[in-house]
Design a protein around this motif. Structure first.
Motif, mmCIF file in Angstrom:
data_model
loop_
_atom_site.group_PDB
_atom_site.id
_atom_site.type_symbol
_atom_site.label_atom_id
_atom_site.label_comp_id
_atom_site.label_asym_id
_atom_site.label_seq_id
_atom_site.Cartn_x
_atom_site.Cartn_y
_atom_site.Cartn_z
ATOM 1 N N ARG A 130 -12.402 3.274 2.595
ATOM 2 C CA ARG A 130 -11.016 2.817 2.755
ATOM 3 C C ARG A 130 -10.876 2.001 4.042
ATOM 4 O O ARG A 130 -9.900 2.118 4.759
ATOM 5 N N GLY A 187 -6.951 -4.869 1.277
ATOM 6 C CA GLY A 187 -5.688 -5.370 0.738
ATOM 7 C C GLY A 187 -5.518 -6.857 1.016
ATOM 8 O O GLY A 187 -4.885 -7.578 0.242
ATOM 9 N N ASP A 188 -6.092 -7.314 2.131
ATOM 10 C CA ASP A 188 -6.017 -8.744 2.449
ATOM 11 C C ASP A 188 -6.859 -9.550 1.459
ATOM 12 O O ASP A 188 -6.448 -10.633 1.024
ATOM 13 N N ASP A 234 -4.213 1.205 -9.227
ATOM 14 C CA ASP A 234 -3.212 0.192 -8.885
ATOM 15 C C ASP A 234 -2.208 0.139 -10.036
ATOM 16 O O ASP A 234 -2.603 0.031 -11.197
ATOM 17 N N ARG A 261 -11.519 -4.339 -6.691
ATOM 18 C CA ARG A 261 -12.196 -3.058 -6.893
ATOM 19 C C ARG A 261 -13.663 -3.267 -7.265
ATOM 20 O O ARG A 261 -14.551 -2.537 -6.811
ATOM 21 N N GLY A 285 -10.203 -1.108 6.587
ATOM 22 C CA GLY A 285 -9.126 -2.088 6.603
ATOM 23 C C GLY A 285 -9.582 -3.431 6.061
ATOM 24 O O GLY A 285 -10.763 -3.778 6.147
ATOM 25 N N GLY A 286 -8.641 -4.164 5.505
ATOM 26 C CA GLY A 286 -8.914 -5.533 5.070
ATOM 27 C C GLY A 286 -9.034 -5.712 3.566
ATOM 28 O O GLY A 286 -8.978 -6.840 3.072
ATOM 29 N N ASN A 337 0.870 -1.179 0.000
ATOM 30 C CA ASN A 337 0.000 0.000 0.000
ATOM 31 C C ASN A 337 0.908 1.230 0.000
ATOM 32 O O ASN A 337 2.139 1.106 -0.105
ATOM 33 N N LYS A 383 -0.788 -0.491 -4.573
ATOM 34 C CA LYS A 383 -2.218 -0.264 -4.453
ATOM 35 C C LYS A 383 -2.487 1.215 -4.184
ATOM 36 O O LYS A 383 -1.702 1.879 -3.534
ATOM 37 N N GLY A 384 -3.589 1.702 -4.684
ATOM 38 C CA GLY A 384 -3.935 3.101 -4.441
ATOM 39 C C GLY A 384 -5.119 3.517 -5.284
ATOM 40 O O GLY A 384 -5.899 2.676 -5.737
HETATM 41 N N1 LIG Z 1 -7.860 5.852 -3.223
HETATM 42 C C1 LIG Z 1 -8.357 4.708 -3.675
HETATM 43 N N2 LIG Z 1 -9.367 4.667 -4.573
HETATM 44 C C2 LIG Z 1 -9.872 3.517 -5.013
HETATM 45 N N3 LIG Z 1 -9.415 2.311 -4.642
HETATM 46 C C3 LIG Z 1 -8.404 2.262 -3.773
HETATM 47 C C4 LIG Z 1 -7.810 3.441 -3.239
HETATM 48 N N4 LIG Z 1 -6.838 3.083 -2.387
HETATM 49 C C5 LIG Z 1 -6.812 1.731 -2.387
HETATM 50 N N5 LIG Z 1 -7.755 1.242 -3.211
HETATM 51 C C6 LIG Z 1 -8.058 -0.159 -3.486
HETATM 52 O O1 LIG Z 1 -8.265 -0.848 -2.268
HETATM 53 C C7 LIG Z 1 -7.660 -2.132 -2.306
HETATM 54 C C8 LIG Z 1 -6.748 -2.280 -1.107
HETATM 55 O O2 LIG Z 1 -5.751 -1.299 -1.147
HETATM 56 P P1 LIG Z 1 -5.245 -0.598 0.187
HETATM 57 O O3 LIG Z 1 -4.278 0.456 -0.202
HETATM 58 O O4 LIG Z 1 -6.410 -0.215 1.043
HETATM 59 O O5 LIG Z 1 -4.480 -1.834 0.841
HETATM 60 P P2 LIG Z 1 -4.035 -2.052 2.335
HETATM 61 O O6 LIG Z 1 -3.773 -0.752 3.012
HETATM 62 O O7 LIG Z 1 -2.931 -3.025 2.283
HETATM 63 O O8 LIG Z 1 -5.332 -2.761 2.969
HETATM 64 P P3 LIG Z 1 -5.425 -3.598 4.332
HETATM 65 O O9 LIG Z 1 -6.269 -2.765 5.236
HETATM 66 O O10 LIG Z 1 -6.095 -4.877 3.947
HETATM 67 O O11 LIG Z 1 -4.043 -3.811 4.844
HETATM 68 C C9 LIG Z 1 -6.937 -2.241 -3.641
HETATM 69 O O12 LIG Z 1 -7.717 -3.026 -4.518
HETATM 70 C C10 LIG Z 1 -6.892 -0.814 -4.165
HETATM 71 O O13 LIG Z 1 -7.107 -0.780 -5.553
#
Ligand SMILES: Nc1ncnc2c1ncn2[C@@H]1O[C@H](COP(=O)(O)OP(=O)(O)OP(=O)(O)O)[C@@H](O)[C@H]1O
Ligand SMILES: NC(=O)C1=CN([C@@H]2O[C@H](COP(=O)(O)OP(=O)(O)OC[C@H]3O[C@@H](n4cnc5c(N)ncnc54)[C@H](O)[C@@H]3O)[C@@H](O)[C@H]2O)[C@@H](O)CC1
Ligand SMILES: [Mg+2]
Length: 318
Positions: free
Chosen positions: A240, A245-246, A221, A285, A242-243, A177, A217-218
């Motif tokens: 946004r 990304g898992d 992606d 997504r 949590g989870g 992330n 990710k963001g």
């Molecule tokens: N700003 C955003 N807009 C749209 N989708 C997003 C955005 N940020 C993340 N995502 C999507 O959310 C999903 C998880 O990404 P994220 O960055 O939240 O992961 P993470 O922080 O590792 O999550 P986790 O809480 O599971 O550890 C990915 O599929 C990503 O495409």
């Protein structure tokens, strides 16, 4: 209508035609194994998740259950002794091994490695030094057996301290992330990269790690194997929680197995790991998008996991 969905969904490094975008999606579809009556249990995926400790039990559960919902047959979680009963109680469908804090952790996981297709390392792992030392041994053992490895969350913390653990291993995918990407870049890139150029930043990090596949990710992606760069801007949700990304890392565990198993005639010369990454990102997504339509601001990862089946059908089976 479908073409406009595609146009939003995939943007490649250079402007590509709709036909090319459709071809990319078709390649992801190509790697999906058919459901037939001729298979035995396990063939479509035996996935291992390494993670789960005192603080975090949700993350390995989300990854493991997502792997099953995407289409894996068996999902194993290798976690600490005290996390195991908690994770088991979430779902009878997971196989849970309470081994990660044991002195024999590496041997215990190694026993299972010949029966696993991919290993997802890091969701809910935490940063305890004893656990991280064990994970080092598990990574070495997995590489020696040529097992594909997805590294996420605290697994990436470990890689930022010891990049050599994964350097040059061509069956590895890293899924940072925002924060994890910054940490990894600071650890392995000598000179600064223009922070606004995400594609170049991801390509450079992949190259610096010996061409392991990196998925940043963001809002979009961005993924690269150090050579090619793909982007996924498929419509998701603005939640946004949590989870998510898992969910992505568990889905990727299955898709990496399918992509490598499909063979070059199905992937048409494209990197199987990049195709798997594009598939997992678009699926995550799409799950977010569908869950948000139903639950709005109260959407959580559990709601997204309930959408895996319908989202998969919509993206890959229509
Ligand atoms: N700003 C955003 N807009 C749209 N989708 C997003 C955005 N940020 C993340 N995502 C999507 O959310 C999903 C998880 O990404 P994220 O960055 O939240 O992961 P993470 O922080 O590792 O999550 P986790 O809480 O599971 O550890 C990915 O599929 C990503 O495409
Ligand atoms: N229900 C659960 O059990 C969950 C457990 N999780 C686990 O929690 C552990 C820590 O993961 P985190 O993703 O929180 O990682 P970090 O502990 O690195 O990040 C902590 C928080 O700081 C933010 N952050 C970090 N660096 C940043 C930066 N440079 N700029 C802006 N914000 C920044 C992140 O968004 C995050 O919310 C992992 O083991 C992970 O798997 C998460 O997966 C979420 C769900
Ligand atoms: Mg994460």
């Amino acid at each position: 209508m479908f073409i406009s969905v595609l146009r939003r969904a995939f943007s490649l490094h250079k402007p590509h035609s709709i036909t090319e975008m459709e071809n990319t999606l078709q390649l992801v579809r190509n790697i999906i194994p058919p459901l037939t009556t001729k298979k035995h249990k396990g063939q479509d995926g035996r996935i291992g998740i390494v993670g789960g400790c005192q603080e975090y039990t949700g993350a390995p559960y989300f990854a493991a259950i997502s792997a099953l919902k995407v289409g894996a047959d068996l999902s194993h979680v290798f976690c600490t002794r005290e996390a195991a009963p908690v994770i088991k109680s979430y779902s009878p469908e997971l196989i849970v091994h309470p081994v990660l804090d044991s002195p024999s952790a590496v041997r215990d996981v190694e026993t299972w490695l010949p029966r696993l297709h991919t290993l997802v390392v890091g969701p809910g792992l935490g940063r305890d030094n004893v656990l991280l030392e064990n994970v080092k041994g598990i990574l070495e053992a997995s590489k020696a057996r040529d097992v594909p490895i997805i590294i996420d969350a605290d697994g990436l913390w470990l890689i930022a301290q010891h990049p050599a653990l994964i350097h040059g291993y061509r069956k590895a995918v890293l899924t940072p992330n925002h924060g994890e990407f910054t940490r990894l870049s600071d650890a392995v890139l000598r000179d600064l990269v223009d922070g606004s150029d995400h594609r170049e930043a991801v390509r450079r990090l992949s190259q610096a790690l010996g061409n392991v596949t990196v998925v940043r990710k963001g809002e979009r992606d961005v993924m690269s194997d150090g050579e090619h760069v793909l982007e996924c801007a498929h419509e998701g949700s603005s939640r946004r929680c949590g989870g998510q990304g898992d969910l992505l890392s568990g889905a990727l565990g299955v898709l990496v197995h399918w992509a490598l198993h499909a063979g070059p005639e199905k992937t048409n010369g494209s990197s199987p790991l990049l195709l798997a990454a594009l598939g997992a990102c678009s699926l995550t997504r799409q799950c977010g998008h569908q869950a948000f339509q139903k639950h709005g601001r109260s959407t959580t990862t559990t709601d997204m996991i309930a959408e895996v089946g319908p989202a998969f059908r919509r993206l890959f089976e229509t």
